[in-house]
Design an enzyme around this catalytic site. Structure first.
Site, PDB file in Angstrom:
ATOM      1  CE  LYS A   1      -1.656   1.563   4.113  1.00  0.00           C
ATOM      2  NZ  LYS A   1      -1.294   2.961   4.395  1.00  0.00           N
ATOM      3  CG  ASN A   2       2.336   2.677   3.563  1.00  0.00           C
ATOM      4  OD1 ASN A   2       1.179   2.986   3.318  1.00  0.00           O
ATOM      5  ND2 ASN A   2       2.782   2.494   4.795  1.00  0.00           N
TER       6      ASN A   2
ATOM      7  NE  ARG B   1      -1.002  13.436   8.749  1.00  0.00           N
ATOM      8  CZ  ARG B   1       0.138  13.906   8.314  1.00  0.00           C
ATOM      9  NH1 ARG B   1       0.806  13.264   7.396  1.00  0.00           N
ATOM     10  NH2 ARG B   1       0.626  15.029   8.812  1.00  0.00           N
TER      11      ARG B   1
ATOM     12  CB  CYS C   1      -4.093  11.333  11.864  1.00  0.00           C
ATOM     13  SG  CYS C   1      -2.600  10.388  12.088  1.00  0.00           S
TER      14      CYS C   1
ATOM     15  NE  ARG D   1       1.120  10.855  10.402  1.00  0.00           N
ATOM     16  CZ  ARG D   1       0.664   9.899   9.596  1.00  0.00           C
ATOM     17  NH1 ARG D   1      -0.544   9.411   9.758  1.00  0.00           N
ATOM     18  NH2 ARG D   1       1.413   9.426   8.620  1.00  0.00           N
TER      19      ARG D   1
ATOM     20  CG  ASP E   1       3.411   1.538   9.460  1.00  0.00           C
ATOM     21  OD1 ASP E   1       3.002   2.378  10.273  1.00  0.00           O
ATOM     22  OD2 ASP E   1       3.707   1.824   8.278  1.00  0.00           O
TER      23      ASP E   1
ATOM     24  CB  VAL F   1       8.348   6.411  14.181  1.00  0.00           C
ATOM     25  CG1 VAL F   1       7.899   7.138  12.922  1.00  0.00           C
ATOM     26  CG2 VAL F   1       9.648   5.643  13.903  1.00  0.00           C
TER      27      VAL F   1
ATOM     28  NE  ARG G   1      -6.906   4.401   5.888  1.00  0.00           N
ATOM     29  CZ  ARG G   1      -5.957   4.942   6.638  1.00  0.00           C
ATOM     30  NH1 ARG G   1      -6.157   5.082   7.923  1.00  0.00           N
ATOM     31  NH2 ARG G   1      -4.831   5.343   6.124  1.00  0.00           N
TER      32      ARG G   1
HETATM   33  N1  EPU Z   1       7.468  14.355  10.701  1.00  0.00           N
HETATM   34  C1  EPU Z   1       7.774  15.653  11.021  1.00  0.00           C
HETATM   35  N2  EPU Z   1       7.656  16.588  10.035  1.00  0.00           N
HETATM   36  C2  EPU Z   1       7.250  16.285   8.778  1.00  0.00           C
HETATM   37  C3  EPU Z   1       6.963  14.948   8.460  1.00  0.00           C
HETATM   38  C4  EPU Z   1       7.085  13.992   9.440  1.00  0.00           C
HETATM   39  O1  EPU Z   1       8.126  15.966  12.150  1.00  0.00           O
HETATM   40  O2  EPU Z   1       7.167  17.192   7.932  1.00  0.00           O
HETATM   41  C5  EPU Z   1       7.587  13.323  11.738  1.00  0.00           C
HETATM   42  C6  EPU Z   1       6.284  12.574  11.965  1.00  0.00           C
HETATM   43  O3  EPU Z   1       5.409  13.288  12.834  1.00  0.00           O
HETATM   44  C7  EPU Z   1       6.773  11.266  12.537  1.00  0.00           C
HETATM   45  C8  EPU Z   1       8.065  11.032  11.738  1.00  0.00           C
HETATM   46  O4  EPU Z   1       8.473  12.322  11.276  1.00  0.00           O
HETATM   47  O5  EPU Z   1       7.085  11.434  13.879  1.00  0.00           O
HETATM   48  C9  EPU Z   1       7.941  10.100  10.568  1.00  0.00           C
HETATM   49  O6  EPU Z   1       6.858  10.488   9.736  1.00  0.00           O
HETATM   50  P1  EPU Z   1       6.847  10.239   8.186  1.00  0.00           P
HETATM   51  O7  EPU Z   1       6.732  11.554   7.480  1.00  0.00           O
HETATM   52  O8  EPU Z   1       7.962   9.355   7.782  1.00  0.00           O
HETATM   53  O9  EPU Z   1       5.451   9.454   7.989  1.00  0.00           O
HETATM   54  P2  EPU Z   1       4.591   9.503   6.681  1.00  0.00           P
HETATM   55  O10 EPU Z   1       5.472   9.560   5.518  1.00  0.00           O
HETATM   56  O11 EPU Z   1       3.500  10.516   6.810  1.00  0.00           O
HETATM   57  C10 EPU Z   1       4.562   6.922   6.254  1.00  0.00           C
HETATM   58  C11 EPU Z   1       3.556   5.812   6.193  1.00  0.00           C
HETATM   59  C12 EPU Z   1       3.043   5.498   7.581  1.00  0.00           C
HETATM   60  C13 EPU Z   1       4.225   5.121   8.457  1.00  0.00           C
HETATM   61  C14 EPU Z   1       5.275   6.244   8.440  1.00  0.00           C
HETATM   62  C15 EPU Z   1       6.532   5.905   9.207  1.00  0.00           C
HETATM   63  C16 EPU Z   1       2.558   6.019   3.999  1.00  0.00           C
HETATM   64  C17 EPU Z   1       1.351   6.304   3.187  1.00  0.00           C
HETATM   65  N3  EPU Z   1       2.454   6.197   5.316  1.00  0.00           N
HETATM   66  O12 EPU Z   1       3.880   8.064   6.760  1.00  0.00           O
HETATM   67  O13 EPU Z   1       2.177   4.372   7.437  1.00  0.00           O
HETATM   68  O14 EPU Z   1       3.802   4.886   9.771  1.00  0.00           O
HETATM   69  O15 EPU Z   1       5.647   6.541   7.081  1.00  0.00           O
HETATM   70  O16 EPU Z   1       7.109   4.774   8.682  1.00  0.00           O
HETATM   71  O17 EPU Z   1       3.574   5.625   3.471  1.00  0.00           O
HETATM   72  C18 EPU Z   1       0.396   2.935   7.940  1.00  0.00           C
HETATM   73  O18 EPU Z   1       0.576   2.366   6.852  1.00  0.00           O
HETATM   74  O19 EPU Z   1      -0.350   2.450   8.838  1.00  0.00           O
HETATM   75  C19 EPU Z   1       1.063   4.211   8.208  1.00  0.00           C
HETATM   76  C20 EPU Z   1       0.647   5.054   9.144  1.00  0.00           C
END
Ligand code: EPU
Length: 423
Positions: free
Chosen positions: A22-23, A93, A117, A122, A309, A331, A401
């Site tokens: 998915k991701n 998101r 969320c 986030r 995850d 994380v 999802r």
């Molecule tokens: N963060 C910041 N600033 C930003 C972006 C992120 O401080 O601008 C922080 C976040 O709050 C968090 C950390 O950095 O503490 C990591 O967040 P990241 O941006 O890597 O998460 P994401 O890219 O929004 C993806 C996955 C998530 C998974 C995370 C971490 C997708 C669609 N989502 O989210 O997947 O938990 O990486 O590996 O790829 C799930 O599939 O259940 C899911 C939540």
């Protein structure tokens, strides 16, 4: 609203085929906004989040449909739309990842700020920092991010307090692919899903090097062309079934996986007592004589560390362990909503800041529980597999999802699980 009912105590056996990630699919779908010509994606899972992204892409002028063989066809038909509104972004998101491609291909964009969320606060500051570093002019206005200016390229360090950012790296990469110059992303996310995105973009004519490492170098090109691409297997789905196999001490073969993407999870499962036979594209759980699960500590970290995850599912496993384990979330320090629902099944879990301390117990007892998010719902289903009596998991739309046909896959393995649809 649908519920999933599990009657615990059944042994599992057989094989389960893992779906596409998915991701990985979500950012690659967004990347089709950058492409001139048709794109054919194989192994895209049939999930609610994918439907949502396809709907957002249609809103942005990308025609898309599933072929009979399950592959997904996409092609930009109309590139006039520039805005991803709140009502679309709030449902998922990850749709914030259209920001970079819309800007790079259409010159400007307006995308709803995704907000927080259930996993906690986030922010998107790293996305904004990265895009600004390569030329973006960004204004936050009325809950929206307005972006414009030329994509020049540049150097950016994408590290934050919790490591790098997966979707932030994706946003910068995708914009930089059509940039005027060179972009260097230091401390890029190294998740396999980012590697898959880089491989997709390169197959479309992008020039990205350093793939799989923490420093990505992107030489901007003028245009990208269509391609065919196969999405990598879903390492989180695979790990979820592995946890289920260990919890039930069952001979389960997990097929169509890339074990190399799951080394941290394999390590912790083995530490917990799993006997695993690891092949090129499969992992088999071999039951042990006593079925004992050892208490082990886990800390979630960005890849190649233990994935956040899988934290909730691993917590379900540790509720059955001999002894006390500590799970620390580095994380998303607030990602513990599942702990109180697991407690409803009889688990003993105590929160200490970003850690949960779990005292294992031999007996969980089934109860009605509420899923708070995707991975939390998976952990409750896993706990239900070993709880006495029946467990009803409510709000299963969360599980839809991200887990393709979970109840069919578990039924095939012999679990007593059904979906109850209520009017
Ligand atoms: N963060 C910041 N600033 C930003 C972006 C992120 O401080 O601008 C922080 C976040 O709050 C968090 C950390 O950095 O503490 C990591 O967040 P990241 O941006 O890597 O998460 P994401 O890219 O929004 C993806 C996955 C998530 C998974 C995370 C971490 C997708 C669609 N989502 O989210 O997947 O938990 O990486 O590996 O790829 C799930 O599939 O259940 C899911 C939540």
């Amino acid at each position: 609203m649908d519920r999933i009912r599990i009657r615990g105590g059944r042994d599992l056996s057989g094989d389960v085929r893992i779906s596409g990630s998915k991701n990985s699919s979500l950012p690659i779908l967004a990347a089709t906004l950058l492409v001139d010509g048709p794109v054919l994606l194989r192994n895209v899972p049939d999930l609610k989040d994918i439907d949502n992204m396809c709907r957002i892409l249609r809103h942005l002028g990308v025609r898309n449909y599933r072929n009979d063989d399950g592959s997904l066809f996409l092609e930009v038909e109309d590139s006039s739309a520039r805005c991803a509104p709140y009502d679309l972004v709030r449902t998922m998101r990850a749709s914030f990842v259209v920001l970079g491609p819309l800007w790079a291909k259409r010159g400007e964009a307006r995308v709803s700020h995704p907000g927080g969320c259930v996993l906690g606060h986030r922010p998107v500051d790293l996305h904004v920092k990265g895009l600004r570093a390569i030329g973006a002019q960004i204004v936050v206005d009325a809950g929206y991010i307005d972006i414009g200016g030329p994509v020049r390229g540049g150097t950016v360090f994408l590290g934050g307090n919790y490591g790098s950012t997966v979707l932030g790296t994706a946003n910068v990469l995708m914009a930089a692919a059509l940039g005027q110059g060179r972009t260097i992303i230091e401390n890029a996310a190294m998740e396999p899903e980012i590697e898959d995105l880089c491989n997709f973009l390169n197959a479309c004519g992008a020039r990205i090097s350093g793939i799989g490492g923490h420093c990505l170098v992107v030489e901007g090109v003028e245009r990208l062309h269509g391609c065919e691409h196969e999405i990598i297997p879903d390492r989180i789905e695979a790990a979820t079934y592995m946890v289920g196999a260990l919890m039930t001490n069952s001979p389960v073969m997990i097929e169509s996986v890339k074990p190399g993407h799951m080394l941290a999870v394999l390590d912790r499962l083995q530490a917990a007592g799993a006997q695993l036979e690891v092949g090129r594209d499969y992992v088999r759980n071999v039951p042990t004589a006593d079925g004992r699960i050892r208490a082990v500590d886990v800390t979630t970290l960005p890849y190649p560390g233990f994935p956040t995850d899988i934290q909730a599912q691993f917590m379900a496993l540790m509720t059955r362990a001999d002894g006390v384990s500590v799970i620390t979330e580095k994380v998303y320090p607030e990602r513990f909503m599942h702990a109180s629902e697991l407690a409803r099944l009889g688990a003993s879990i105590r929160r200490e800041g970003p850690s949960a301390i779990i005292q294992g117990t031999p007996n969980l007892s089934g109860a009605p529980v509420m899923a708070s998010d995707l991975r939390a719902s998976a952990s409750l289903v896993l706990a239900g597999l070993v709880a006495n009596g029946h467990t009803d998991v409510r709000r299963v739309y969360h599980i839809d999802r991200g887990y393709e046909r979970i109840e069919q896959k578990l039924q095939r393995l012999g679990a007593d699980i059904e979906r109850i649809t209520e009017g």
